[in-house]
Motif scaffolding. Structure first.
Motif, PDB file in Angstrom:
ATOM      1  N   ARG A   7      -9.714  18.231   2.413  1.00 32.72           N
ATOM      2  CA  ARG A   7     -10.899  18.024   1.566  1.00 32.72           C
ATOM      3  C   ARG A   7     -12.118  18.778   2.082  1.00 32.72           C
ATOM      4  O   ARG A   7     -13.195  18.675   1.494  1.00 32.72           O
ATOM      5  CB  ARG A   7     -11.197  16.527   1.490  1.00 32.72           C
TER       6      ARG A   7
ATOM      7  N   HIS B  17     -11.732   2.661  -4.384  1.00 30.19           N
ATOM      8  CA  HIS B  17     -12.446   3.907  -4.136  1.00 30.19           C
ATOM      9  C   HIS B  17     -11.899   4.584  -2.880  1.00 30.19           C
ATOM     10  O   HIS B  17     -11.550   3.923  -1.906  1.00 30.19           O
ATOM     11  CB  HIS B  17     -13.948   3.640  -3.961  1.00 30.19           C
ATOM     12  N   GLU B  18     -11.869   5.903  -2.922  1.00 28.12           N
ATOM     13  CA  GLU B  18     -11.482   6.669  -1.743  1.00 28.12           C
ATOM     14  C   GLU B  18     -12.627   6.655  -0.739  1.00 28.12           C
ATOM     15  O   GLU B  18     -13.789   6.851  -1.108  1.00 28.12           O
ATOM     16  CB  GLU B  18     -11.150   8.102  -2.159  1.00 28.12           C
TER      17      GLU B  18
ATOM     18  N   ASP C 281      -5.343  14.648   5.676  1.00 30.47           N
ATOM     19  CA  ASP C 281      -5.984  14.288   4.413  1.00 30.47           C
ATOM     20  C   ASP C 281      -7.457  14.667   4.419  1.00 30.47           C
ATOM     21  O   ASP C 281      -7.999  15.107   3.400  1.00 30.47           O
ATOM     22  CB  ASP C 281      -5.833  12.786   4.171  1.00 30.47           C
TER      23      ASP C 281
ATOM     24  N   ALA D  76      -5.346   2.547   6.029  1.00 26.87           N
ATOM     25  CA  ALA D  76      -6.291   3.637   6.280  1.00 26.87           C
ATOM     26  C   ALA D  76      -7.232   3.285   7.425  1.00 26.87           C
ATOM     27  O   ALA D  76      -7.577   4.142   8.249  1.00 26.87           O
ATOM     28  CB  ALA D  76      -7.082   3.963   5.013  1.00 26.87           C
TER      29      ALA D  76
ATOM     30  N   GLU E 286       0.818  -1.202   0.000  1.00 24.04           N
ATOM     31  CA  GLU E 286       0.000   0.000   0.000  1.00 24.04           C
ATOM     32  C   GLU E 286       0.857   1.259   0.000  1.00 24.04           C
ATOM     33  O   GLU E 286       0.477   2.287  -0.567  1.00 24.04           O
ATOM     34  CB  GLU E 286      -0.944  -0.014   1.207  1.00 24.04           C
TER      35      GLU E 286
ATOM     36  N   LEU F 173      -9.012   9.596   5.743  1.00 23.50           N
ATOM     37  CA  LEU F 173      -9.361   9.394   4.336  1.00 23.50           C
ATOM     38  C   LEU F 173      -8.310   8.502   3.696  1.00 23.50           C
ATOM     39  O   LEU F 173      -7.106   8.727   3.870  1.00 23.50           O
ATOM     40  CB  LEU F 173      -9.404  10.751   3.625  1.00 23.50           C
ATOM     41  N   GLY F 174      -8.752   7.488   2.969  1.00 23.00           N
ATOM     42  CA  GLY F 174      -7.791   6.589   2.336  1.00 23.00           C
ATOM     43  C   GLY F 174      -8.441   5.705   1.301  1.00 23.00           C
ATOM     44  O   GLY F 174      -9.592   5.907   0.909  1.00 23.00           O
ATOM     45  N   TRP F 175      -7.681   4.710   0.895  1.00 23.04           N
ATOM     46  CA  TRP F 175      -8.123   3.764  -0.144  1.00 23.04           C
ATOM     47  C   TRP F 175      -8.095   2.339   0.422  1.00 23.04           C
ATOM     48  O   TRP F 175      -7.292   1.504  -0.005  1.00 23.04           O
ATOM     49  CB  TRP F 175      -7.213   3.868  -1.364  1.00 23.04           C
TER      50      TRP F 175
ATOM     51  N   TYR G 260     -13.778  -3.365   5.607  1.00 20.23           N
ATOM     52  CA  TYR G 260     -12.674  -2.676   4.955  1.00 20.23           C
ATOM     53  C   TYR G 260     -11.389  -3.033   5.682  1.00 20.23           C
ATOM     54  O   TYR G 260     -11.369  -3.133   6.911  1.00 20.23           O
ATOM     55  CB  TYR G 260     -12.869  -1.158   5.008  1.00 20.23           C
TER      56      TYR G 260
END
Length: 296
Positions: A263, A131-132, A259, A238, A122, A224-226, A234
């Motif tokens: 945004r 997806h973010e 992060d 992240a 990663e 926020l991550g992937w 998940y």
């Protein structure tokens, strides 16, 4: 012409069949345990010692603590985390298949290695999700101490009230409740602003609850991550960072990563940089901010 050194009735070496040669070799072994038997006995003793070490509760605790400070998901290895089709999940399933379902040092070391492998992938942008996602972790402060004295019936009643207070703000903003963690939640959002709004409202609704001998107060972390989606869960760095942010907060405190902050609309949120928090397993240079107020 025959060789006078070999008696006529004695078979020559080239005339001895392989099976006969083996029989002759076995006949030459002296009485008592053979070398192979001694080797098997020693190997058996070594194997039993290895099994004892593998089952050692003290060593298992050490390895689990080590996995807790490694990057990545320290719980990697449960059925849900192994449900994917990627190479990391396949490696995890192979380790579980070889070691069985029993806890052991070898199993934990193997899964810890795969956990670290995934985090390295990663860090290079591989093995991540498609997806973010804005990940939210919430937790009730001082819940464990209160629940020990409250009794099961009262705890269940309060947890139902807590769920009614903080889940609707999440779901009405398109948040997906990934896990209910007893006294906490893990929620996924597509929009970081929606995630923050949901957490703020959930905290306000929770403060209105009236519980004898205890005041329900929430702390939360947003990152926020992937992350990778596996089944209904998940996984990834992240997720680990978001969970650590949630654990690091104080009562009524909302911690967000840099992060997430980048945004958000700066006109709608006031924050303060938290520089004295160190999150184990978090990426180097992670910024942590405390949310002071919002105007959305």
């Amino acid at each position: 012409m025959s060789d006078p050194r070999i008696e006529p009735d004695e078979p020559r070496p080239e005339d001895v069949a392989p099976d006969d040669a083996l029989d002759q070799a076995l006949d030459d072994v002296p009485a008592g345990p053979s070398r192979a038997a001694r080797f098997r006995a020693a190997a058996g003793r070594a194997g039993e010692r290895a099994r004892e070490l593998d089952r050692s509760p003290a060593l298992q605790r050490v390895v689990k603590r080590l996995r807790g400070v490694l990057p990545g998901d320290a719980h990697f290895g449960d059925p849900l985390s192994l449900g994917g089709a990627r190479h990391v999940e396949a490696a995890g399933r192979a380790i579980v298949g070889l070691t069985g379902d029993r806890p052991g040092v070898v199993r934990e070391l193997g899964l810890g290695g795969v956990q670290l492998w995934q985090s390295v992938l990663e860090s290079f942008g591989r093995g991540i999700g498609e997806h973010e996602v804005a990940l939210v972790f919430t937790d009730l402060v001082d819940f464990s101490r209160w629940s020990l004295a409250a009794g099961d019936d009262e705890v269940l009643r309060v947890l139902r009230q807590v769920g009614e207070a903080w889940e609707p703000p999440m779901t009405t903003r398109a948040g997906t409740i990934v896990k209910r963690l007893g006294d906490g939640l893990m929620v996924a959002f597509a929009d970081p602003a929606a995630a923050l709004d949901a957490v703020v409202e959930a905290r306000d609704r929770l403060s209105a609850l009236d519980v004898p001998d205890w005041r329900p107060r929430m702390r939360a972390g947003i990152h926020l991550g992937w992350p990778r989606r596996v089944g209904g869960d998940y996984l990834g760095v992240a997720v680990n960072v978001a969970a650590r942010l949630g654990d690091a907060g104080r009562a009524d405190e909302i911690l967000i990563s840099g992060d997430v902050l980048r945004r958000l609309d700066a006109r709608t949120v006031e924050t303060k940089r938290r520089r004295r928090i160190h999150l184990k397993g978090a990426p180097e240079g992670l910024e942590i901010h405390q949310v002071l107020s919002t105007s959305r």
